[in-house]
Design a protein around this motif. Structure first.
Motif, PDB file in Angstrom:
ATOM      1  N   HIS A  73      -5.884  -6.351   7.572  1.00  0.00           N
ATOM      2  CA  HIS A  73      -4.597  -7.014   7.769  1.00  0.00           C
ATOM      3  C   HIS A  73      -4.702  -8.037   8.902  1.00  0.00           C
ATOM      4  O   HIS A  73      -4.249  -7.807  10.021  1.00  0.00           O
ATOM      5  N   GLU A 105      -8.363  -7.165  -5.026  1.00  0.00           N
ATOM      6  CA  GLU A 105      -9.622  -7.770  -4.581  1.00  0.00           C
ATOM      7  C   GLU A 105     -10.743  -6.746  -4.495  1.00  0.00           C
ATOM      8  O   GLU A 105     -11.866  -6.986  -4.967  1.00  0.00           O
ATOM      9  N   LEU A 106     -10.447  -5.584  -3.923  1.00  0.00           N
ATOM     10  CA  LEU A 106     -11.501  -4.574  -3.790  1.00  0.00           C
ATOM     11  C   LEU A 106     -11.881  -3.983  -5.147  1.00  0.00           C
ATOM     12  O   LEU A 106     -13.055  -3.650  -5.372  1.00  0.00           O
ATOM     13  N   THR A 115       0.828  -1.212   0.000  1.00  0.00           N
ATOM     14  CA  THR A 115       0.000   0.000   0.000  1.00  0.00           C
ATOM     15  C   THR A 115       0.856   1.254   0.000  1.00  0.00           C
ATOM     16  O   THR A 115       0.444   2.290  -0.518  1.00  0.00           O
ATOM     17  N   GLN A 148      -4.823  -6.625  -1.823  1.00  0.00           N
ATOM     18  CA  GLN A 148      -6.045  -6.027  -1.276  1.00  0.00           C
ATOM     19  C   GLN A 148      -6.677  -5.071  -2.286  1.00  0.00           C
ATOM     20  O   GLN A 148      -7.901  -5.064  -2.479  1.00  0.00           O
ATOM     21  N   CYS A 149      -5.843  -4.270  -2.944  1.00  0.00           N
ATOM     22  CA  CYS A 149      -6.335  -3.350  -3.976  1.00  0.00           C
ATOM     23  C   CYS A 149      -6.996  -4.122  -5.109  1.00  0.00           C
ATOM     24  O   CYS A 149      -8.074  -3.739  -5.595  1.00  0.00           O
ATOM     25  N   GLY A 195      -0.564  -5.509   0.206  1.00  0.00           N
ATOM     26  CA  GLY A 195      -1.406  -4.320   0.049  1.00  0.00           C
ATOM     27  C   GLY A 195      -1.985  -4.186  -1.345  1.00  0.00           C
ATOM     28  O   GLY A 195      -3.118  -3.724  -1.516  1.00  0.00           O
ATOM     29  N   ASN A 242     -12.662  -9.394   4.423  1.00  0.00           N
ATOM     30  CA  ASN A 242     -11.719 -10.343   3.827  1.00  0.00           C
ATOM     31  C   ASN A 242     -12.400 -11.402   2.963  1.00  0.00           C
ATOM     32  O   ASN A 242     -12.222 -12.611   3.167  1.00  0.00           O
ATOM     33  N   GLU A 271     -10.980  -5.315   3.142  1.00  0.00           N
ATOM     34  CA  GLU A 271      -9.835  -6.209   3.202  1.00  0.00           C
ATOM     35  C   GLU A 271      -8.933  -5.671   4.311  1.00  0.00           C
ATOM     36  O   GLU A 271      -8.392  -4.564   4.195  1.00  0.00           O
ATOM     37  N   ALA A 292      -9.450  -0.809   2.538  1.00  0.00           N
ATOM     38  CA  ALA A 292      -8.305  -1.690   2.755  1.00  0.00           C
ATOM     39  C   ALA A 292      -7.491  -1.183   3.931  1.00  0.00           C
ATOM     40  O   ALA A 292      -7.301   0.033   4.104  1.00  0.00           O
ATOM     41  N   HIS A 293      -6.987  -2.128   4.733  1.00  0.00           N
ATOM     42  CA  HIS A 293      -6.175  -1.822   5.911  1.00  0.00           C
ATOM     43  C   HIS A 293      -4.932  -2.698   5.854  1.00  0.00           C
ATOM     44  O   HIS A 293      -5.030  -3.915   5.800  1.00  0.00           O
ATOM     45  N   ASN A 294      -3.752  -2.066   5.836  1.00  0.00           N
ATOM     46  CA  ASN A 294      -2.480  -2.755   5.632  1.00  0.00           C
ATOM     47  C   ASN A 294      -1.506  -2.266   6.703  1.00  0.00           C
ATOM     48  O   ASN A 294      -1.223  -1.067   6.783  1.00  0.00           O
TER      49      ASN A 294
END
Length: 398
Positions: free
Chosen positions: A295, A357-358, A87, A354-355, A351, A335, A293, A379-381
């Motif tokens: 962490h 997937e979203l 991220t 996550q990008c 990260g 998730n 998503e 998203a949280h990383n």
């Protein structure tokens, strides 16, 4: 005046158990970047800058990785921010677009992990990046024999159980949910469902955490193409352009260590601050988010993240996951990819996975794991020592 920045293409490899696939990191990068460029419908010659994230490869590995994609001479900046590396690369790539330095950029993350690198082989240096964290762990729980990250989060889990009555079954419920989600994700390292009983009976790692509550060592890569609003308009990409509505990257402040709480030491104050900044910048609240998503490097960290982002009050996260509020049919889906626990955790790539997937979720392309009607994603990383990035995405405009 700043510009808007959009994710117009994403790609990733399947995340694999370390050393289980015969590939080099330039090969995995080429696979992920080709997927992102193909998704965006552009050639590598349109990319003007690249931010490349990894943790364990040598200096300038980002340039070497991209040589397999094309030799166009663009600037490539190597990024290392521990588990928040992916991220952090995305932040740099979208800021180049947002502040007018480029119309099209590439954010890339990859990792080929080894047991030796994760163990930190060799003598401990006089100064480490987690000196303060180690001092807090020693004071709170002493040192065990498990990997240090597991000791940090195991101590935080034990503290949460003492303070709030959180149960082992509630911790296990996080793993059950995420492993079930991963059965729908062809990119996930693990694709097996577990019961609470199976999670609790799994190999102990550091009490109260068992193996299936811990993210594995993984190899893999993920990439995103970021574009300006002008480029999106000129190239007819509006139907797939996912806006990066707000993004925040923070590090530890005094609050992380003031109380000696292991819940604070493992990043909860960072998550709270980054989340607050993003919600204020985007003008939305957690109740408007559809899909997240987060962490979940360990099951406890997903519970701590619920509380820090405001999905529930402090101490209520165990009951929240048990209620089904964070899976399909609940208030949020957290998730859907399977998270780090089941999708895998190649540090530099997480990260950007996550990008990806979203982006798929907000474009309605997540197939068997699609969250119905998803319009806003978060998203949280997180990385210890310390970095936390939170990103809010909006789906394509009608």
């Amino acid at each position: 005046m700043t510009n808007r920045a959009y994710v117009v293409g994403v790609g990733m490899t399947k995340f694999e158990k370390i050393q289980s696939r015969d590939w080099t990191y330039p090969q995995m990068v080429a696979e992920a970047v080709s997927g992102a460029l193909g998704d965006a419908g552009i050639g590598y010659d349109r990319v003007q800058r690249a931010a490349v994230g990894y943790v364990f490869q040598p200096s300038t590995a980002g340039q070497r990785a991209l040589y397999e994609v094309g030799l166009t001479g663009i600037p490539a900046v190597n990024v290392n921010n521990n588990c928040a590396t992916g991220t952090s690369a995305l932040l740099l790539a979208q800021e180049w677009v947002r502040f007018g330095a480029a119309d099209v950029t590439l954010a890339l993350g990859f990792e080929q992990m080894t047991r030796e690198a994760m163990a930190g082989s060799g003598a401990r240096p006089a100064v480490t990046t987690i000196d303060r964290h180690l001092a807090a762990l020693k004071a709170a729980a002493g040192f065990g024999t498990a990997p240090l990250t597991t000791q940090f989060f195991g101590a935080a889990a034990a503290e949460h159980m003492r303070a709030h009555g959180t149960t082992r079954e509630q911790l296990a419920a996080v793993a059950v949910k995420n492993h079930e989600h991963s059965t729908r994700n062809p990119y996930a390292q693990f694709q097996n469902a577990y019961t609470v009983e199976q999670v609790l009976a799994d190999k102990p790692v550091h009490d109260p955490l068992t193996r299936s509550q811990c993210s594995p060592m993984s190899d893999g890569a993920a990439a995103a193409v970021i574009a300006s609003e002008r480029f999106v308009s000129e190239h007819g990409l509006g139907g797939q352009a996912v806006e990066i509505a707000a993004q925040a990257l923070v590090t530890d402040d005094a609050e992380s260590f003031a109380s000696g709480s292991m819940i604070d030491v493992v990043g909860t104050p960072m998550t709270r601050r980054a989340g607050r900044q993003v919600f204020e910048a985007a003008g939305v609240g957690i109740e408007e988010v559809d899909v997240l998503e987060v962490h979940d490097c360990f099951s406890i960290n997903e519970l701590l993240t619920y509380e820090a982002l405001g999905l529930c009050a402090p101490g209520e996260s165990g009951a929240l996951v048990e209620s089904g509020a964070t899976t399909y049919g609940g208030r949020w889906v957290v998730n859907p990819s399977g998270g780090l626990i089941s999708k895998g955790h190649p540090l530099g790539a997480t990260g950007l996975a996550q990008c990806a997937e979203l982006s798929w979720q907000l474009r309605g392309l997540a197939e068997g794991r699609q969250v119905p009607g998803a319009r806003i994603g978060l998203a949280h990383n997180l990385g210890l020592g310390g970095a936390c990035a939170v990103t809010l995405y909006r789906g394509p405009r009608e």
